[in-house]
Design a protein around this motif. Structure first.
Motif, short mmCIF file in Angstrom:
data_model
loop_
_atom_site.label_atom_id
_atom_site.label_comp_id
_atom_site.label_asym_id
_atom_site.label_seq_id
_atom_site.Cartn_x
_atom_site.Cartn_y
_atom_site.Cartn_z
N VAL A 53 1.05 -0.87 -0.28
CA VAL A 53 0.23 0.35 -0.04
C VAL A 53 0.58 0.66 0.16
CG1 VAL A 53 -1.59 1.00 1.74
CG2 VAL A 53 -2.30 -1.08 1.29
N PHE A 54 2.16 1.47 0.88
CA PHE A 54 2.71 2.41 1.11
C PHE A 54 3.39 2.65 0.09
CE2 PHE A 54 6.64 4.75 1.93
CZ PHE A 54 6.58 6.14 2.97
N ALA A 133 -7.16 -0.09 0.32
CA ALA A 133 -7.32 0.32 2.15
C ALA A 133 -8.92 0.51 2.97
CB ALA A 133 -6.39 1.60 1.54
N VAL A 134 -9.49 1.50 2.14
CA VAL A 134 -10.72 1.74 1.90
C VAL A 134 -11.72 0.16 2.98
CG1 VAL A 134 -12.76 2.98 1.49
CG2 VAL A 134 -10.66 3.15 0.99
N ASN A 135 -11.42 -0.19 2.01
CA ASN A 135 -12.57 -1.91 2.52
C ASN A 135 -12.04 -2.42 3.78
OD1 ASN A 135 -14.34 -3.78 1.31
ND2 ASN A 135 -12.93 -4.80 1.85
N SER A 136 -10.64 -2.27 3.88
CA SER A 136 -10.01 -3.71 4.61
C SER A 136 -10.74 -2.26 6.71
CB SER A 136 -8.64 -3.60 4.77
OG SER A 136 -7.67 -4.02 6.05
N PHE A 137 -10.40 -1.01 5.82
CA PHE A 137 -10.64 0.07 7.47
C PHE A 137 -12.47 -0.13 7.62
CE2 PHE A 137 -12.63 4.15 8.74
CZ PHE A 137 -11.67 3.89 9.95
N VAL A 138 -13.13 -0.70 6.77
CA VAL A 138 -14.84 -0.61 7.02
C VAL A 138 -14.93 -2.28 7.72
CG1 VAL A 138 -17.07 -0.69 6.37
CG2 VAL A 138 -15.37 1.05 4.87
N MET A 139 -13.73 -2.59 7.42
CA MET A 139 -14.04 -4.59 7.27
C MET A 139 -14.47 -4.05 8.96
SD MET A 139 -14.89 -7.33 6.40
CE MET A 139 -14.95 -8.28 7.85
N HIS A 140 -12.85 -3.98 9.37
CA HIS A 140 -11.76 -3.78 10.58
C HIS A 140 -12.68 -2.91 11.62
CE1 HIS A 140 -9.39 -7.04 8.96
NE2 HIS A 140 -8.74 -6.27 8.52
N PRO A 159 -2.62 -1.53 10.13
CA PRO A 159 -0.80 -1.62 9.55
C PRO A 159 -1.62 -1.02 8.07
CG PRO A 159 -0.88 -3.41 11.05
CD PRO A 159 -2.60 -3.04 11.08
N VAL A 160 -2.27 -1.56 7.76
CA VAL A 160 -2.97 -0.62 6.08
C VAL A 160 -3.07 0.36 5.96
CG1 VAL A 160 -4.68 -1.52 4.72
CG2 VAL A 160 -3.28 -3.30 5.07
N LEU A 161 -3.93 0.84 7.41
CA LEU A 161 -4.40 2.25 7.18
C LEU A 161 -3.59 3.00 8.02
CD1 LEU A 161 -6.77 4.06 7.36
CD2 LEU A 161 -7.09 4.14 10.00
N ILE A 162 -2.70 2.71 8.84
CA ILE A 162 -1.67 3.61 8.91
C ILE A 162 -0.72 3.62 7.44
CG2 ILE A 162 0.38 3.64 10.24
CD1 ILE A 162 -1.03 2.22 11.98
N ALA A 163 -0.31 3.02 6.75
CA ALA A 163 0.20 2.86 5.65
C ALA A 163 0.13 3.95 4.37
CB ALA A 163 0.70 1.55 5.10
#
Length: 297
Positions: A53-54, A133-140, A159-163
């Motif tokens: 992602v970064f 990144a958006v999907n991961s944040f919404v999921m978790h 970590p995905v959101l932070i990156a």
């Protein structure tokens, strides 16, 4: 007609590396060979995916406006999909809170990233990473909150959101990233897709077959409502190709494996969620060439 058939065959060839990796994972799981599932999951979610992602956000040719458009469209598409799936689950007299995350959250990681890159190249990968990144944040966060008794505190420290936030902040501030950092992120990120595909195949091999009937309903809901919500978001926000096709393709992904893991941990609908993941993944892989043609044309 010949052109469509030709594209279909070329799409199958294009998907061959993806299917091979998934097939190796299935074979590994069926033969019960040693597989450090917990280690691979931790490595992918905490190290390699954030690195991917970064690196993608820092080096992508997409401008900040395009990335913002993808993020906005992703949120809108997921909201539309969740709302429609909630209504359908209610109509079908299925437990909404227990099955909604499985029904509306797509597998944007294991399949979304490699398929989008195959279909649309580097631009498709950049769009897929933004969606992921958006999907991961919404999921978790929101997705887990829907499940009875689940905790959501970890999602905000993903970590995905932070990156993603770090990369976007550097882009907006115009701060140059050292070459060695970019190269390190590239090396770590390069192993993400193969590991995800192998893990997906291994998980599919071990998913129980019970709950297939209701799971099939939820799985088909994910595919049909997902692609409809994706195109609705594209139309409402006026996205153009190839971003429009990339977003629609992400929303057409099958049920996320992580949604099955959450359902098994926090609810009594684990078998149904497993059936949904299994059926939707098989159907998606069968229809993938047609979906690629549809989203690219």
């Amino acid at each position: 007609m010949f052109a469509i058939a030709q594209f279909y065959l070329s799409a199958i060839v294009m998907l061959a590396p993806l299917l091979t990796c998934v097939g190796i994972g299935v074979f590994w799981g069926k033969r019960d060979y040693p597989f450090g599932g917990a280690f691979v999951t931790m490595l992918v979610t905490s190290v390699t995916t954030p690195a991917l992602v970064f690196h993608t956000f820092v080096t992508t040719e997409l401008d900040d406006r395009a990335l913002a458009d993808i993020a906005m469209a992703s949120l809108l598409a997921l909201f539309l999909c969740a709302a429609i799936c909630a209504i359908l689950l209610k109509v079908l007299k299925l437990p909404v809170r227990k099955l909604l995350p499985t029904a509306f959250m797509p597998n944007a990681g294991n399949l979304g990233l490699p398929v989008s890159q195959l279909a649309f190249g580097d631009v498709g990968l950049s769009a897929a990473v933004a969606f992921f990144a958006v999907n991961s944040f919404v999921m978790h966060t929101l997705g887990v909150r829907l499940l009875p008794g689940a905790s959501t505190s970890g999602g905000w420290r993903s970590p995905v959101l932070i990156a993603a936030v770090a990369a976007v902040a550097l882009r907006v501030a115009g701060i140059p990233v050292p070459g060695w950092v970019i190269e390190t992120a590239s090396m770590l990120g390069a192993v993400t897709v193969p590991l995800m595909l192998l893990s997906l195949g291994h998980a599919l091999a071990l998913i129980p077959s019970s709950g297939l009937r209701t799971g099939a309903v939820v799985g088909m809901m994910r595919l049909l409502v997902g692609i409809g919500a994706g195109w609705a978001a594209v139309w409402m926000l006026g996205l153009t190709a190839p971003l429009a096709g990339a977003l629609a393709l992400q929303m057409a992904m099958p049920c996320a494996v992580v949604s099955y893991m959450y359902a098994r941990r926090y609810t009594d609908m684990g078998d149904t969620a497993a059936g949904a993941v299994l059926i939707s993944t098989v159907v998606f892989l069968v229809l993938a060439p047609a979906l690629l043609w549809f989203t690219r044309h």
